[in-house]
Design a protein around this motif. Structure first.
Motif, PDB file in Angstrom:
ATOM      1  N   GLY A 134       0.800  -1.225   0.000  1.00  0.00           N
ATOM      2  CA  GLY A 134       0.000   0.000   0.000  1.00  0.00           C
ATOM      3  C   GLY A 134       0.831   1.273   0.000  1.00  0.00           C
ATOM      4  N   ILE A 135       2.079   1.184  -0.466  1.00  0.00           N
ATOM      5  CA  ILE A 135       2.925   2.384  -0.502  1.00  0.00           C
ATOM      6  C   ILE A 135       3.405   2.701  -1.921  1.00  0.00           C
ATOM      7  CG2 ILE A 135       3.683   2.151   1.897  1.00  0.00           C
ATOM      8  CD1 ILE A 135       6.360   1.062   0.787  1.00  0.00           C
ATOM      9  N   ASP A 136       2.761   2.132  -2.926  1.00  0.00           N
ATOM     10  CA  ASP A 136       3.194   2.361  -4.304  1.00  0.00           C
ATOM     11  C   ASP A 136       3.076   3.828  -4.719  1.00  0.00           C
ATOM     12  OD1 ASP A 136       0.390   1.492  -4.051  1.00  0.00           O
ATOM     13  OD2 ASP A 136       0.281   1.965  -6.192  1.00  0.00           O
ATOM     14  N   ASP A 137       2.188   4.589  -4.070  1.00  0.00           N
ATOM     15  CA  ASP A 137       2.050   6.010  -4.385  1.00  0.00           C
ATOM     16  C   ASP A 137       3.198   6.843  -3.812  1.00  0.00           C
ATOM     17  OD1 ASP A 137       1.162   5.450  -1.787  1.00  0.00           O
ATOM     18  OD2 ASP A 137      -0.107   7.240  -1.742  1.00  0.00           O
ATOM     19  N   LYS A 138       4.039   6.240  -3.002  1.00  0.00           N
ATOM     20  CA  LYS A 138       5.157   6.946  -2.376  1.00  0.00           C
ATOM     21  C   LYS A 138       6.481   6.660  -3.061  1.00  0.00           C
ATOM     22  CE  LYS A 138       2.781   7.064   1.932  1.00  0.00           C
ATOM     23  NZ  LYS A 138       2.104   8.207   1.379  1.00  0.00           N
ATOM     24  N   VAL A 139       6.448   5.902  -4.170  1.00  0.00           N
ATOM     25  CA  VAL A 139       7.674   5.465  -4.826  1.00  0.00           C
ATOM     26  C   VAL A 139       7.713   5.975  -6.259  1.00  0.00           C
ATOM     27  CG1 VAL A 139       9.087   3.473  -5.449  1.00  0.00           C
ATOM     28  CG2 VAL A 139       7.693   3.404  -3.377  1.00  0.00           C
ATOM     29  N   LEU A 140       8.869   6.493  -6.627  1.00  0.00           N
ATOM     30  CA  LEU A 140       9.091   6.983  -7.976  1.00  0.00           C
ATOM     31  C   LEU A 140      10.288   6.262  -8.570  1.00  0.00           C
ATOM     32  CD1 LEU A 140       8.453   9.151 -10.173  1.00  0.00           C
ATOM     33  CD2 LEU A 140      10.077  10.635  -8.990  1.00  0.00           C
ATOM     34  N   PHE A 141      10.095   5.660  -9.730  1.00  0.00           N
ATOM     35  CA  PHE A 141      11.189   5.020 -10.458  1.00  0.00           C
ATOM     36  C   PHE A 141      11.730   6.030 -11.460  1.00  0.00           C
ATOM     37  CE2 PHE A 141       8.873   1.393  -8.894  1.00  0.00           C
ATOM     38  CZ  PHE A 141       9.831   0.409  -8.709  1.00  0.00           C
ATOM     39  N   VAL A 142      13.043   6.238 -11.453  1.00  0.00           N
ATOM     40  CA  VAL A 142      13.684   7.196 -12.351  1.00  0.00           C
ATOM     41  C   VAL A 142      14.745   6.463 -13.172  1.00  0.00           C
ATOM     42  CG1 VAL A 142      15.082   9.301 -12.468  1.00  0.00           C
ATOM     43  CG2 VAL A 142      13.329   9.076 -10.710  1.00  0.00           C
ATOM     44  N   ALA A 143      14.694   6.643 -14.487  1.00  0.00           N
ATOM     45  CA  ALA A 143      15.707   6.021 -15.345  1.00  0.00           C
ATOM     46  C   ALA A 143      17.062   6.653 -15.041  1.00  0.00           C
ATOM     47  CB  ALA A 143      15.353   6.214 -16.809  1.00  0.00           C
ATOM     48  N   PRO A 144      18.101   5.829 -14.892  1.00  0.00           N
ATOM     49  CA  PRO A 144      19.411   6.380 -14.536  1.00  0.00           C
ATOM     50  C   PRO A 144      20.039   7.157 -15.691  1.00  0.00           C
ATOM     51  CG  PRO A 144      19.597   4.044 -14.980  1.00  0.00           C
ATOM     52  CD  PRO A 144      18.137   4.377 -15.056  1.00  0.00           C
ATOM     53  N   GLY A 145      20.773   8.143 -15.328  1.00  0.00           N
ATOM     54  CA  GLY A 145      21.504   8.987 -16.271  1.00  0.00           C
ATOM     55  C   GLY A 145      22.169  10.095 -15.471  1.00  0.00           C
ATOM     56  N   ARG A 146      23.104  10.774 -16.074  1.00  0.00           N
ATOM     57  CA  ARG A 146      23.842  11.807 -15.341  1.00  0.00           C
ATOM     58  C   ARG A 146      22.924  12.895 -14.791  1.00  0.00           C
ATOM     59  NH1 ARG A 146      29.278  13.693 -17.856  1.00  0.00           N
ATOM     60  NH2 ARG A 146      29.741  11.614 -17.118  1.00  0.00           N
ATOM     61  N   LYS A 147      22.021  13.403 -15.611  1.00  0.00           N
ATOM     62  CA  LYS A 147      21.108  14.461 -15.156  1.00  0.00           C
ATOM     63  C   LYS A 147      20.150  13.944 -14.085  1.00  0.00           C
ATOM     64  CE  LYS A 147      21.310  17.957 -18.508  1.00  0.00           C
ATOM     65  NZ  LYS A 147      21.917  19.118 -17.950  1.00  0.00           N
ATOM     66  N   ALA A 148      19.679  12.701 -14.278  1.00  0.00           N
ATOM     67  CA  ALA A 148      18.761  12.117 -13.295  1.00  0.00           C
ATOM     68  C   ALA A 148      19.446  11.964 -11.946  1.00  0.00           C
ATOM     69  CB  ALA A 148      18.253  10.770 -13.793  1.00  0.00           C
ATOM     70  N   VAL A 149      20.679  11.458 -11.945  1.00  0.00           N
ATOM     71  CA  VAL A 149      21.418  11.289 -10.694  1.00  0.00           C
ATOM     72  C   VAL A 149      21.634  12.643 -10.019  1.00  0.00           C
ATOM     73  CG1 VAL A 149      23.648  10.615  -9.698  1.00  0.00           C
ATOM     74  CG2 VAL A 149      22.511   9.106 -11.335  1.00  0.00           C
ATOM     75  N   ASP A 150      22.044  13.641 -10.787  1.00  0.00           N
ATOM     76  CA  ASP A 150      22.243  14.981 -10.222  1.00  0.00           C
ATOM     77  C   ASP A 150      20.959  15.532  -9.607  1.00  0.00           C
ATOM     78  OD1 ASP A 150      24.903  14.999 -10.912  1.00  0.00           O
ATOM     79  OD2 ASP A 150      24.619  16.190 -12.739  1.00  0.00           O
ATOM     80  N   THR A 151      19.842  15.347 -10.304  1.00  0.00           N
ATOM     81  CA  THR A 151      18.559  15.847  -9.821  1.00  0.00           C
ATOM     82  C   THR A 151      18.135  15.140  -8.544  1.00  0.00           C
ATOM     83  OG1 THR A 151      17.892  16.361 -12.080  1.00  0.00           O
ATOM     84  CG2 THR A 151      16.145  16.231 -10.452  1.00  0.00           C
ATOM     85  N   VAL A 152      18.270  13.817  -8.520  1.00  0.00           N
ATOM     86  CA  VAL A 152      17.890  13.057  -7.327  1.00  0.00           C
ATOM     87  C   VAL A 152      18.788  13.429  -6.150  1.00  0.00           C
ATOM     88  CG1 VAL A 152      17.672  10.742  -6.329  1.00  0.00           C
ATOM     89  CG2 VAL A 152      16.872  11.168  -8.658  1.00  0.00           C
ATOM     90  N   LEU A 153      20.082  13.627  -6.401  1.00  0.00           N
ATOM     91  CA  LEU A 153      20.988  14.037  -5.323  1.00  0.00           C
ATOM     92  C   LEU A 153      20.584  15.391  -4.737  1.00  0.00           C
ATOM     93  CD1 LEU A 153      24.473  12.910  -6.671  1.00  0.00           C
ATOM     94  CD2 LEU A 153      23.359  12.097  -4.580  1.00  0.00           C
ATOM     95  N   GLN A 154      20.088  16.285  -5.577  1.00  0.00           N
ATOM     96  CA  GLN A 154      19.648  17.597  -5.085  1.00  0.00           C
ATOM     97  C   GLN A 154      18.411  17.482  -4.202  1.00  0.00           C
ATOM     98  OE1 GLN A 154      21.364  20.468  -5.456  1.00  0.00           O
ATOM     99  NE2 GLN A 154      22.877  19.204  -6.483  1.00  0.00           N
TER     100      GLN A 154
END
Length: 195
Positions: free
Chosen positions: A60-80
């Protein structure tokens, strides 16, 4: 006011992601205010994605999870956006565990690390992390809650990790290390196996 828990790397069973999901469910049960705040961002790909998604729905927590395709910009954004980085893995026969990028990127960006004890974690961040017992969802929930509730401890660990990075991983030291490696490689005489 959100709490973003980030995971970088493979989406495989060895990464302890099912235990993390169950830990998040327990943390919400123990601290209901996390219900609105907690988010899990998985930046990676792997064969466990479908099974993990099904488990998230069952919890019941699927609405709290986001899958993001890896890539340099994605990693930078997630780190921020990340409030903490989750690391846990089971060594496997067919995979080499030990790349320090996930640990050092969190240390560099002064993001708290949630990690169990293993050789690579001990080598880089030592005890400056929110520790949990590997495989225990209750222990993960406790570490998550501690990371939220303990601002002083969170700041202390991130500052100590940042000072380790600043002392040991400067561009000058990396340059010297690479030059020494290239010298060793150029000095090595290739051998030919006659068989």
């Amino acid at each position: 006011g959100s709490l973003v828990v980030a995971h970088f790397g493979q989406i495989e069973w060895e990464e302890g992601l099912l235990e993390l999901a169950t830990g998040i469910k327990h943390a919400i049960k123990e601290t209901p205010s996390l219900e609105r705040r907690i988010q899990l961002v998985l930046c990676g790909i792997g064969s466990f994605s479908t099974q993990l998604r099904e488990s998230l729905i069952a919890l019941g927590i699927d609405d709290k999870v986001l899958f993001v395709a890896p890539g340099r910009k994605a990693v930078d954004t997630v780190l921020q956006a990340a409030d903490c980085v989750y690391l846990a893995s089971t060594p496997a026969r067919d995979r080499i565990e030990g790349e320090p990028f996930r640990i050092l990127s969190a240390m560099t960006h002064e993001i708290p690390i949630l990690a169990n004890r293993n050789p690579i974690v001990e080598e880089f961040c030592g005890k400056h992390r929110f520790d949990f017992c590997f495989g225990s969802a209750i222990s993960i929930a406790s570490a998550l809650t501690k990371s939220v509730d303990s601002a002083a401890l969170r700041n202390d660990t991130t500052k100590k990790n940042a000072s380790v990075v600043n002392a040991n991983y400067t561009s000058e030291k990396a340059q010297q290390s690479m030059l020494a490696l290239f010298e060793k490689l150029s000095a090595t005489v290739p051998t030919l196996d006659e068989s």
